[in-house]
Every structure is written in structure tokens, then in C-alpha cells.
Write a protein that holds these residues in place. Structure first.
Motif, PDB file in Angstrom:
ATOM      1  N   LYS A 180       2.071  -0.368   6.290  1.00 35.96           N
ATOM      2  CA  LYS A 180       2.091  -1.550   7.217  1.00 35.96           C
ATOM      3  C   LYS A 180       2.642  -0.799   8.612  1.00 35.96           C
ATOM      4  O   LYS A 180       3.851  -0.303   8.549  1.00 35.96           O
ATOM      5  CB  LYS A 180       2.048  -2.449   7.164  1.00 35.96           C
ATOM      6  N   ASN A 219       5.067  -6.614   8.124  1.00 33.51           N
ATOM      7  CA  ASN A 219       6.133  -6.835   6.479  1.00 33.51           C
ATOM      8  C   ASN A 219       5.794  -5.231   5.775  1.00 33.51           C
ATOM      9  O   ASN A 219       5.312  -5.240   4.625  1.00 33.51           O
ATOM     10  CB  ASN A 219       4.174  -7.241   6.000  1.00 33.51           C
ATOM     11  N   HIS A 278     -10.144  -3.873   6.064  1.00 37.59           N
ATOM     12  CA  HIS A 278      -9.270  -4.912   6.622  1.00 37.59           C
ATOM     13  C   HIS A 278      -7.634  -4.272   6.368  1.00 37.59           C
ATOM     14  O   HIS A 278      -8.046  -4.248   5.157  1.00 37.59           O
ATOM     15  CB  HIS A 278      -8.939  -6.278   6.976  1.00 37.59           C
ATOM     16  N   GLN A 338      -4.672  -4.937   5.481  1.00 44.64           N
ATOM     17  CA  GLN A 338      -3.636  -6.033   5.063  1.00 44.64           C
ATOM     18  C   GLN A 338      -3.914  -6.100   3.724  1.00 44.64           C
ATOM     19  O   GLN A 338      -3.130  -5.593   2.527  1.00 44.64           O
ATOM     20  CB  GLN A 338      -3.579  -7.506   5.809  1.00 44.64           C
ATOM     21  N   TYR A 339      -5.146  -5.292   3.344  1.00 44.08           N
ATOM     22  CA  TYR A 339      -5.392  -5.273   1.375  1.00 44.08           C
ATOM     23  C   TYR A 339      -6.633  -4.489   0.869  1.00 44.08           C
ATOM     24  O   TYR A 339      -6.705  -3.953   0.384  1.00 44.08           O
ATOM     25  CB  TYR A 339      -6.286  -6.826   1.300  1.00 44.08           C
TER      26      TYR A 339
END
Length: 309
Positions: free
Chosen positions: A73, A76, A167, A169-170
Motif C-alpha cells: 500500500k 498504512n 478498493h 484498501q481491502y
């Protein structure tokens, strides 16, 4: 001087001369291996120096570090998450230090078929099948001509293929994206369970629960793992050879069951460098090194060398 005395003197002189010249005579020297096999028939195909009765190549060792990645990422970062710049720095380091990326099939072929491995082999593994593997890692793999072993979670792949949520992020990879990556020849797909990558109802990953009867455990593990195995075959035409253990949680029964299911190897989360020999059993306990944020490849490989005994 009598003839008898003369003869005695000649015999003594001859014996003395032989004794004095013995150190000058050179006898053939034997290596330890030659001494072991002296007088024994050496099986055809046995390499020079291998004792009779020892399988060809059994004493050979190739040291193989296997690096474990999960997610990439741009923010994070943490224990299992690095940023794209860190991954590129890893690939640069490997290229500049003459490492060659290999797959599980390469290792299996070495052990089972005696096919050679390159000098300085290294394996790059990505677990779980996050979409970021496609978005951030895949372009760099193409740029640096690096291969990876990608272990997917079947239910996650199915779910995100169905809903189309991308997405970063996940989200997880979809079957069409996996097809694209596989066509490059840089990706090898492996089995990371269909839906046992979780902690629920007293079970951690795919490990046998406390007090769980072996037949019950075998039924649960077999149903889940073979569901993904068949799905990968149906969707890609590829049969995974390796079981990647969720969270690294397993016991001896886990290994025996996956052997029965036809897997030729298992990737664990045990720490260390692997000593690859022609012993097939070593393939079921392959160690890995987790690549965490701020833990560059150069430092990671230097630290893990200390575990070699």
C-alpha cells in the motif's frame, strides 16, 4: 671369508636398503569416500564421492531463502504491509546481487527430477491474493523480470470477482486478473485454502482444533482445500502443487493430510533459510522470512544467515 658368512652379509645389506627406501615409494591415496566404497559396486549414476547405498545427490544442499509478502500500500505500512518503493528497492537489490527468482515448480523439479537450480536462487511469495499485488507488484515484476509464488484464498477471489469491488484498501484479485498475470509466466498460483483463512469456532486457520477427532479434522480440511484445488483447475487449467498454510498454524496431521491430497510441498511461516536436498520430506516444512515495513532485503537476508547451522 666363508661363503655362508658372505651370503648372510649380502642378505642383511639388501634388507637394510629396502627399509631405507620405503619412505620414497608413493602409494595411491584414497579419499574418505573412496575408502568407504572400496571394493563395493557403485550404482550407475551415483556422483563421484557419493558413498554406495546413499541416494544420488542426497548429500547435496542448496540454501534457499523464501521471502513472504502480503500486501503493498502507498500508506498504512506495517508488519505485513510495505509500500511500492520498498518492493522496488527489494527487486533492485536482488538484481544487483545476482539473485535469480524461482518458483515452487523449480524446487519440486530439482528434488523429484534432478533438474538444476540457478546459482543464488531466491523465492518471492505473496499470500492472500490482494488486489494490490496486481496494481503495485505486477508492473515491477515485469520491469525486473522477477517471478513470484502467489497463494490465493478461494472465497475472497470468488467474492470480489462477483461484486467487482476494486478498493485497494481491502479488495482481492479476481479470476480475470489472475488469468492476465498467469499469462505473463511470472506468476505461479498455489492453494491457501478456500475459506479457512480465519479464526473462528476455536480453529485458527486450518489447524486441528483442540480435542477434534482426526477423522473429523481430515474431513474439514479435505473439503475446504480440495474445493479451491478444483476451482483453480477449472478456472486456470493449472493444478497447484503446494499448500500455503494460513497463519503458519499446523500440526503433523495437517502435513499428513495434504500429502494424501496430492500436494508435493507446504509453505509455512517458520523462520529461517531452507536447506534443499533430494529428500522429498523437506519440501513439506519450507521456512519463510516475513518482509515487513522498514526491513529492507539487504538487512533481512543478512539477519537470516545467522540461523544457518
Amino acid at each position: 671369508m666363508s661363503n655362508k658368512k658372505y651370503l648372510c652379509i649380502c642378505v642383511i645389506l639388501a634388507a637394510t636398503l629396502i627399509i631405507l627406501t620405503l619412505p620414497l615409494v608413493h602409494f595411491p591415496k584414497h579419499t574418505k569416500e573412496e575408502a568407504t566404497t572400496a571394493g563395493a559396486e557403485v550404482p550407475a549414476g551415483t556422483p563421484t564421492g557419493t558413498p554406495a547405498g546413499v541416494p544420488a545427490g542426497a548429500e547435496e544442499k542448496i540454501y534457499l531463502p523464501i521471502i513472504m509478502y502480503h500486501d503493498i500500500k502507498k500508506n498504512n505500512s506495517g508488519k505485513d504491509i510495505i509500500n511500492p518503493g520498498e518492493f522496488e528497492s527489494d527487486l533492485k537489490f536482488l538484481k544487483n546481487n545476482n539473485y535469480t527468482s524461482i518458483t515452487m515448480q523449480d524446487v519440486i523439479d530439482y528434488v523429484y527430477e534432478d533438474k538444476p537450480l540457478p546459482e543464488n536462487p531466491i523465492m518471492i511469495t505473496f499470500d492472500d491474493g490482494y488486489l494490490t499485488t496486481y496494481r503495485y507488484a505486477y508492473p515491477l515484476l515485469q520491469e525486473y523480470d522477477t517471478k513470484i509464488v502467489l497463494s490465493i484464498i478461494g472465497k475472497s477471489t470468488d467474492d470480489f470477482t462477483r461484486v467487482g469491488d476494486d478498493h485497494l484498501q481491502y479488495a482481492h484479485l479476481t479470476w480475470p486478473l489472475l488469468d492476465e498475470m498467469l499469462e505473463s509466466g511470472l506468476i505461479e498460483i498455489q492453494n491457501h485454502t478456500y475459506n479457512l483463512h480465519a479464526t473462528r469456532a476455536g480453529r485458527v486457520g486450518c489447524k486441528q482444533k483442540r480435542g477434534e477427532a482426526l477423522p473429523d479434522y481430515e474431513a474439514v480440511l479435505t473439503e475446504d482445500v480440495m474445493k479451491l484445488q478444483q476451482e483453480i483447475i477449472d478456472m486456470t487449467g493449472i493444478t497447484p502443487t503446494t499448500f500455503t498454510i494460513p497463519y503458519g498454524e499446523y500440526n503433523d496431521n495437517t502435513i499428513e493430510i495434504i500429502k494424501k491430497l496430492g500436494f508435493q510441498a507446504a509453505l509455512t511461516c517458520d523462520y529461517g533459510v531452507n536447506k534443499i536436498t533430494k529428500d522429498k520430506e523437506t519440501l513439506y516444512h519450507l521456512k519463510r522470512i516475513c518482509r515487513s515495513h522498514n526491513y529492507p532485503m539487504s538487512e533481512l537476508l543478512e539477519d537470516v544467515k545467522k540461523t544457518i547451522r
